[in-house]
Design a protein around this motif. Sequence first.
Motif, mmCIF file in Angstrom:
data_model
loop_
_atom_site.group_PDB
_atom_site.id
_atom_site.type_symbol
_atom_site.label_atom_id
_atom_site.label_comp_id
_atom_site.label_asym_id
_atom_site.label_seq_id
_atom_site.Cartn_x
_atom_site.Cartn_y
_atom_site.Cartn_z
ATOM 1 N N LYS A 228 0.804 -1.218 0.000
ATOM 2 C CA LYS A 228 0.000 0.000 0.000
ATOM 3 C C LYS A 228 0.840 1.273 0.000
ATOM 4 O O LYS A 228 0.327 2.370 -0.224
ATOM 5 C CB LYS A 228 -0.945 0.014 1.201
ATOM 6 N N ARG A 229 2.150 1.134 0.251
ATOM 7 C CA ARG A 229 3.055 2.286 0.209
ATOM 8 C C ARG A 229 4.226 2.012 -0.717
ATOM 9 O O ARG A 229 4.745 0.902 -0.755
ATOM 10 C CB ARG A 229 3.596 2.611 1.611
ATOM 11 N N ILE A 230 4.624 3.045 -1.450
ATOM 12 C CA ILE A 230 5.875 3.033 -2.198
ATOM 13 C C ILE A 230 6.685 4.200 -1.655
ATOM 14 O O ILE A 230 6.405 5.351 -1.976
ATOM 15 C CB ILE A 230 5.655 3.180 -3.709
ATOM 16 N N GLY A 231 7.658 3.890 -0.796
ATOM 17 C CA GLY A 231 8.314 4.986 -0.087
ATOM 18 C C GLY A 231 7.294 5.702 0.772
ATOM 19 O O GLY A 231 6.603 5.085 1.573
ATOM 20 N N ARG A 232 7.152 7.007 0.562
ATOM 21 C CA ARG A 232 6.155 7.756 1.338
ATOM 22 C C ARG A 232 4.832 7.915 0.596
ATOM 23 O O ARG A 232 3.894 8.528 1.108
ATOM 24 C CB ARG A 232 6.718 9.140 1.702
ATOM 25 N N ILE A 233 4.743 7.369 -0.606
ATOM 26 C CA ILE A 233 3.523 7.479 -1.401
ATOM 27 C C ILE A 233 2.516 6.415 -0.993
ATOM 28 O O ILE A 233 2.864 5.239 -0.848
ATOM 29 C CB ILE A 233 3.831 7.339 -2.906
ATOM 30 N N ILE A 234 1.268 6.819 -0.817
ATOM 31 C CA ILE A 234 0.181 5.901 -0.483
ATOM 32 C C ILE A 234 -0.605 5.598 -1.752
ATOM 33 O O ILE A 234 -1.084 6.505 -2.434
ATOM 34 C CB ILE A 234 -0.750 6.505 0.586
ATOM 35 N N ILE A 235 -0.721 4.319 -2.072
ATOM 36 C CA ILE A 235 -1.451 3.906 -3.267
ATOM 37 C C ILE A 235 -2.955 4.024 -3.007
ATOM 38 O O ILE A 235 -3.441 3.592 -1.963
ATOM 39 C CB ILE A 235 -1.108 2.445 -3.635
ATOM 40 N N PRO A 236 -3.732 4.599 -3.934
ATOM 41 C CA PRO A 236 -5.181 4.702 -3.739
ATOM 42 C C PRO A 236 -5.815 3.335 -3.475
ATOM 43 O O PRO A 236 -5.446 2.342 -4.107
ATOM 44 C CB PRO A 236 -5.666 5.291 -5.068
ATOM 45 N N PRO A 237 -6.763 3.273 -2.563
ATOM 46 C CA PRO A 237 -7.367 1.992 -2.185
ATOM 47 C C PRO A 237 -7.943 1.206 -3.350
ATOM 48 O O PRO A 237 -7.871 -0.025 -3.369
ATOM 49 C CB PRO A 237 -8.464 2.411 -1.195
ATOM 50 N N PHE A 238 -8.520 1.881 -4.350
ATOM 51 C CA PHE A 238 -9.164 1.127 -5.427
ATOM 52 C C PHE A 238 -8.141 0.358 -6.270
ATOM 53 O O PHE A 238 -8.461 -0.703 -6.806
ATOM 54 C CB PHE A 238 -10.028 2.049 -6.309
ATOM 55 N N ILE A 239 -6.926 0.857 -6.346
ATOM 56 C CA ILE A 239 -5.888 0.115 -7.069
ATOM 57 C C ILE A 239 -5.487 -1.119 -6.273
ATOM 58 O O ILE A 239 -5.287 -2.208 -6.834
ATOM 59 C CB ILE A 239 -4.672 1.016 -7.361
ATOM 60 N N LEU A 240 -5.389 -0.971 -4.958
ATOM 61 C CA LEU A 240 -5.066 -2.132 -4.117
ATOM 62 C C LEU A 240 -6.182 -3.175 -4.170
ATOM 63 O O LEU A 240 -5.918 -4.375 -4.187
ATOM 64 C CB LEU A 240 -4.844 -1.668 -2.673
ATOM 65 N N GLU A 241 -7.416 -2.711 -4.204
ATOM 66 C CA GLU A 241 -8.536 -3.645 -4.302
ATOM 67 C C GLU A 241 -8.505 -4.399 -5.634
ATOM 68 O O GLU A 241 -8.759 -5.605 -5.686
ATOM 69 C CB GLU A 241 -9.858 -2.883 -4.156
ATOM 70 N N ASN A 242 -8.193 -3.677 -6.705
ATOM 71 C CA ASN A 242 -8.075 -4.344 -8.008
ATOM 72 C C ASN A 242 -6.909 -5.319 -8.026
ATOM 73 O O ASN A 242 -6.974 -6.373 -8.665
ATOM 74 C CB ASN A 242 -7.903 -3.291 -9.115
ATOM 75 N N LYS A 243 -5.850 -4.979 -7.314
ATOM 76 C CA LYS A 243 -4.713 -5.891 -7.215
ATOM 77 C C LYS A 243 -5.135 -7.190 -6.533
ATOM 78 O O LYS A 243 -4.803 -8.289 -6.996
ATOM 79 C CB LYS A 243 -3.576 -5.230 -6.428
ATOM 80 N N GLN A 244 -5.864 -7.072 -5.443
ATOM 81 C CA GLN A 244 -6.294 -8.257 -4.701
ATOM 82 C C GLN A 244 -7.209 -9.146 -5.538
ATOM 83 O O GLN A 244 -7.197 -10.376 -5.409
ATOM 84 C CB GLN A 244 -7.023 -7.835 -3.419
ATOM 85 N N GLN A 245 -8.000 -8.547 -6.396
ATOM 86 C CA GLN A 245 -8.974 -9.298 -7.192
ATOM 87 C C GLN A 245 -8.426 -9.685 -8.568
ATOM 88 O O GLN A 245 -9.085 -10.417 -9.308
ATOM 89 C CB GLN A 245 -10.244 -8.460 -7.366
#
Length: 357
Positions: A228-245
Amino acid sequence: MNTYMQSYTFPSITYDQIDPHRHYVIDVRSPSEYQEFHLPDSLNVPLFTDEERKQVGTIYKQESSEKAKKIGIDIYSKKLPEFYHKWMQLAEANPTKTAVVTCARGGMRSGSFVSMMLAMKLPVRQLEGGMRSVRKHVQAKLDHFASLNWKTIVLGGNTGTGKTKWLLELKERDYPVLDLEGLACHRGSVFGHIGLKQTSQKQFEFHLVEELEQLVDKRMMIIEAESKRIGRIIIPPFILENKQQGTFIEIQDRMERRVNHIMEDYQPFQYSEEIAEGVGKIKKRLPTKIVGSAEEALANQQYEELFELLLTHYYDPKYNHKNNEYVPSDKENILKLNKYEESQITTVIQEKIDQNL
């Protein structure tokens, strides 16, 4: 005077109306504001330095708005000759374009530039709402993209397997790749900043929207298996949800080539101090049995040996633990690259992705 300033309306333009063929953008915010978030190709002509902005802001909060305005006008008036020459240079360099001036909120800072440029009969507009309006545009776009259904291919693999490299080559072949690490200017590990200058969250999200605009018609993205983080950048939740699915493809490769990838990415002889700093940060988490060997390899600049130790005893166990939590055993989709030549790998991954589309 204040009533006049508050009621006067400058010629303005909205962010959606900016056309790079007809406009160029002058950003009058302080250097640090500009550095955090700005429009690509905009020109920073700061009305105040960072120190001057802080001074005016402090007076505004602790004393009065009127005194802050007076101090601001005093600072601005002393710089008018400098600004005049800059405006004329920009106008001459952009003879067929109109300047669009922005500050944080489309207020007094940009207004002061616009009023003087109008007095000199230079073509100019004020950006309505300033950079805050751009930020609102970005957030609205992210909300829109979050509401869509995306088909997602997730490329995973141990550190050094070249995931980013292969994704970028796929992008050159017109595959819908979303390079999150590239947008963040960070590789996602304790060493991830080396040789790079990480972007801010606001700038990341601005460029993310630009990239998603290119992919939205296909409703598909190919991404790396980021946390969910790249360095100090927070990835938007919808991208993480798409990753999981999404459909997960794990690439595996031989140690020698993985070490070579890391040597290419991190250039340890050029960034030896940064490498040493990174090792120091994870030293307490390394298995005791390899600490001495790692320190010796670092001291002797034997970076291939150092990286192989870190991959074998730190990063691989860490990845495997995390991967077991992320990918159910019945969804494993493994692509072994050991037997392929470097020049073949992009095509092999491409074929694997095509099978999963």
